[in-house]
Design a protein around this motif. Structure first.
Motif, short mmCIF file in Angstrom:
data_model
loop_
_atom_site.label_atom_id
_atom_site.label_comp_id
_atom_site.label_asym_id
_atom_site.label_seq_id
_atom_site.Cartn_x
_atom_site.Cartn_y
_atom_site.Cartn_z
N ASP A 14 0.85 -1.19 0.15
CA ASP A 14 0.01 0.09 0.05
C ASP A 14 0.86 1.11 0.05
O ASP A 14 2.14 1.22 -0.37
CB ASP A 14 -0.76 -0.14 1.21
CG ASP A 14 -0.46 -0.15 2.62
OD1 ASP A 14 1.07 0.25 2.55
OD2 ASP A 14 -0.78 -0.11 3.73
N LYS A 37 -7.15 4.39 -3.94
CA LYS A 37 -8.07 3.44 -3.20
C LYS A 37 -8.75 4.30 -2.39
O LYS A 37 -7.99 5.05 -1.62
CB LYS A 37 -7.39 2.03 -2.64
CG LYS A 37 -8.20 1.05 -2.32
CD LYS A 37 -7.39 -0.20 -1.88
CE LYS A 37 -6.89 -0.94 -2.84
NZ LYS A 37 -8.07 -1.78 -3.38
N THR A 76 -8.89 9.17 0.19
CA THR A 76 -8.17 8.04 -0.52
C THR A 76 -6.78 7.85 0.49
O THR A 76 -6.15 8.79 1.04
CB THR A 76 -7.81 8.39 -2.02
OG1 THR A 76 -7.00 9.45 -2.10
CG2 THR A 76 -9.18 8.60 -2.68
N SER A 80 -2.28 3.94 -2.81
CA SER A 80 -2.66 2.37 -2.82
C SER A 80 -3.84 2.38 -4.06
O SER A 80 -4.49 3.10 -4.05
CB SER A 80 -3.61 2.03 -1.52
OG SER A 80 -2.61 2.25 -0.57
N LEU A 103 -6.37 1.87 -6.80
CA LEU A 103 -7.62 1.34 -6.95
C LEU A 103 -7.72 0.18 -7.72
O LEU A 103 -7.52 0.17 -9.05
CB LEU A 103 -8.91 2.55 -7.60
CG LEU A 103 -9.96 2.28 -7.62
CD1 LEU A 103 -10.57 1.83 -6.34
CD2 LEU A 103 -10.66 3.43 -8.25
N THR A 104 -8.32 -0.89 -7.39
CA THR A 104 -8.40 -1.92 -8.04
C THR A 104 -9.86 -2.62 -8.12
O THR A 104 -10.08 -3.70 -8.90
CB THR A 104 -7.66 -3.43 -7.21
OG1 THR A 104 -8.04 -3.36 -5.86
CG2 THR A 104 -6.21 -3.03 -7.04
N ASP A 105 -10.93 -1.87 -7.64
CA ASP A 105 -12.39 -2.21 -7.82
C ASP A 105 -12.59 -1.67 -9.23
O ASP A 105 -12.69 -0.59 -9.37
CB ASP A 105 -13.08 -1.45 -6.78
CG ASP A 105 -14.59 -1.76 -6.85
OD1 ASP A 105 -14.97 -2.30 -8.02
OD2 ASP A 105 -15.11 -1.75 -5.95
N GLN A 122 -13.89 2.13 -10.04
CA GLN A 122 -12.95 2.86 -10.90
C GLN A 122 -13.85 3.52 -12.16
O GLN A 122 -13.76 4.58 -12.64
CB GLN A 122 -11.88 1.87 -11.59
CG GLN A 122 -11.00 2.72 -12.41
CD GLN A 122 -10.05 3.81 -11.88
OE1 GLN A 122 -9.11 3.62 -11.44
NE2 GLN A 122 -10.41 5.14 -11.90
N PRO A 130 -3.81 -6.27 -4.82
CA PRO A 130 -3.45 -5.16 -4.13
C PRO A 130 -2.02 -4.51 -4.75
O PRO A 130 -1.36 -5.42 -4.78
CB PRO A 130 -3.60 -5.48 -2.64
CG PRO A 130 -4.43 -6.68 -2.87
CD PRO A 130 -4.13 -7.37 -4.01
#
Length: 539
Positions: free
Chosen positions: A294, A419, A428, A445, A447-449, A453, A505
């Motif tokens: 992160d 994220k 964030t 960190s 954003l992986t969603d 996004q 992540p």
């Protein structure tokens, strides 16, 4: 920075926008400078206006022709040198005044540019500078049989010479090459700037960097340090096991950051393409970031990289920048944007929630107290509490962050690729590193969603289109020429598709090489650390 393409799996290097020396030699009998009297026989000058430059150039072209008529080539193919100037200074540092070394091993060959000269009858002294330093050429008529007159009449300041001879130190302590023979390797046609005043015209220095590096040797040192900094960054990150990858310079959709892109047309493909603003969308496609980490990891990485670079180029972690001592000793201060703004203004933006009206009212009152030089119109233009918080931070706090400071936890409205904060709603997990009041790095960190996004990028497009529409109305009403908002912004569907396949992540960082080099070389302007900055066309 495109030619470098460094370490893109972890760091996308960015060139952020923001925003002369002479040698103290006593013995010039002639100086090539900037407004002048010309010695018609030698081509030397004491100063050079435009017309005088042309006169000097004509004289030196005649010398080129004379050299060729004598069977000599004034633009050599090569030269075999045995030593550099600095090597000779080191090897013979213990040679006494008035001593000459006459062993066969002391016969040397050296080459470089002539930057000063003086002549006395049967004796001439030339100062030669190469890429390592300077050394004197001691020229006697008795040694230079058949070449001494050629030296006096055909060699000018600015010429590149090769010379062979032995080593001696003069009675006055000047280490010298006693020249037995020499060769003009490159005949200079234009005069160098005045040795006492140097090339001081800032605009000309940037436009003619090749002259700047001749006239101001410390400029070369800046670019040596820049190369060393880039190399040290590569070494540091590669030592942690990361890969370097290349990302496309032109892309099909403008994205990755909020900035007006450069648009070009690809003839073969028959479509518009955009010069990239940031590398991150393609880096995420390849997951060339630090997986399973992160933004805390990126703070440690930033400290490690910057301190390594400081030690590599300066050998210490105390840096003098424009008269201010910057301490790079770890750890560096880490503080949230909310707390820094509260310290500077007394406003706690956490108390407002989404109440933009109340936030603006308190900000206006605080600005009345803080001073009239703050731009209050920018406050009225803010569309959310998050935007307002960031605006106040940039105006009031940012210029005061002199010592290294990580500013943490940015509003979600201005961080579309970061994220969400795991503990604080509306924020964030993002930081920016500030040194000397300038942003040095930006990281978060990742954003992986993919659904989150998509929502954020759609909101970014919506806001841009609203701004574009409003700008169009303003132009009709006020006949403005500014078209900064006239470009199209579209969703990068391929990037969103890549996220839907699943990204682990990760954290990533962008580090500004130009600003880092400025800091570590004590350079006031970003143009001082860019070899060939783009300038306005001269009228």
């Amino acid at each position: 920075m495109e030619g470098l393409q460094p370490l893109k799996q972890l760091i996308h290097f960015a060139s952020f926008k923001f925003g002369p020396l002479s040698y103290n030699r006593r013995f010039l009998i002639v100086r090539c400078c900037s407004s002048t009297r010309v010695n018609r026989r030698s081509g030397h000058s004491t100063s050079t206006s435009t017309s005088d430059k042309e006169a000097i150039r004509a004289i030196r072209i005649n010398k080129v022709e004379e050299l060729r008529s004598n069977g000599l080539e004034p633009y050599a193919y090569k030269w075999d040198r045995t030593h550099t100037a600095s090597q000779l200074q080191e090897i013979y540092k213990n040679l006494g005044n008035g001593e000459e070394s006459n062993s066969e091993n002391d016969y040397v060959s050296i080459s470089g540019r002539i930057v000063a000269c003086r002549a006395f009858g049967k004796l001439a002294f030339l100062t030669l500078r190469d890429d390592s330093g300077m050394i004197q050429l001691y020229c006697e008529k008795e040694r230079l049989i058949g070449q001494f007159e050629q030296l006096k009449t055909l060699v000018d300041i600015g010429d590149i010479l090769g010379a062979n001879g032995s080593i001696k130190r003069t009675e006055k302590g000047e280490l010298s090459v006693c020249v037995n023979s020499f060769s003009i390797l490159t005949k200079s046609l234009l005069p160098l700037p005045d040795k006492y005043h140097g090339l001081t015209d800032i605009d000309k220095r940037y436009r003619q960097r090749y002259v700047d590096m001749i006239a101001n040797p410390e400029v070369v040192d800046t670019f040596r340090k820049r190369a060393k900094i880039v190399s040290e960054i590569r070494n540091a990150v590669e030592s942690f096991g990361f890969l370097e990858v290349e990302t496309p310079v032109l892309q099909g959709a403008a994205g990755g950051a909020e900035a007006r892109p450069f648009i070009t047309f690809h003839n073969s493909l028959g479509r518009d393409l955009y010069l990239r603003i940031a590398t991150e969308l393609h880096l995420k496609r390849m997951l060339m970031y630090e997986a399973y980490s992160d933004y805390e990891s990126m703070m440690n990485m930033a400290e490690e990289i910057v301190t390594r670079c400081a030690l590599a180029v300066n050998g210490k972690l105390k840096v003098d920048y424009q008269g201010v001592e910057i301490c790079l000793d770890r750890p560096w201060r880490r503080e949230t944007m909310h707390n820094l703004v509260r310290e500077a203004t007394g406003i706690d933006f956490k108390n407002f929630g989404d109440d933009l009206k109340a936030a603006k009212e308190h900000t206006r009152k605080a600005f009345d107290i803080l001073g009239d030089d703050l731009d209050k119109s920018s406050i009225e233009a803010c569309s959310s509490v998050g935007h307002l918080l960031n605006e106040v931070f940039e105006m009031v706090v940012e210029p005061k962050l002199v010592q290294p400071t990580f500013v943490l936890d940015y509003p979600i409205e201005i961080s579309p690729l970061a994220k969400p904060h795991r503990r604080h709603s509306g924020l964030t997990e993002r930081f920016e590193l500030f040194i000397c009041g300038r942003e040095m790095a930006n990281a978060f960190s990742e954003l992986t969603d993919p659904l989150d996004q998509r929502r954020r990028l759609e909101e970014q497009v919506r806001q841009h289109n609203e701004k574009k529409a409003a700008s169009g109305l303003n132009k009709e009403q006020e006949n403005k020429d500014d078209d900064d908002d006239s470009y199209e912004v579209t969703l990068d569907e391929d990037f969103l598709t890549a996220l839907e396949y699943g990204m682990p992540p990760a954290s990533g960082m962008g580090l500004g090489i130009d600003r880092l080099v400025m800091l570590l070389t004590d350079s006031a302007s970003i143009r001082d650390v860019i070899a060939f900055p783009i300038r306005k066309i001269q009228q």
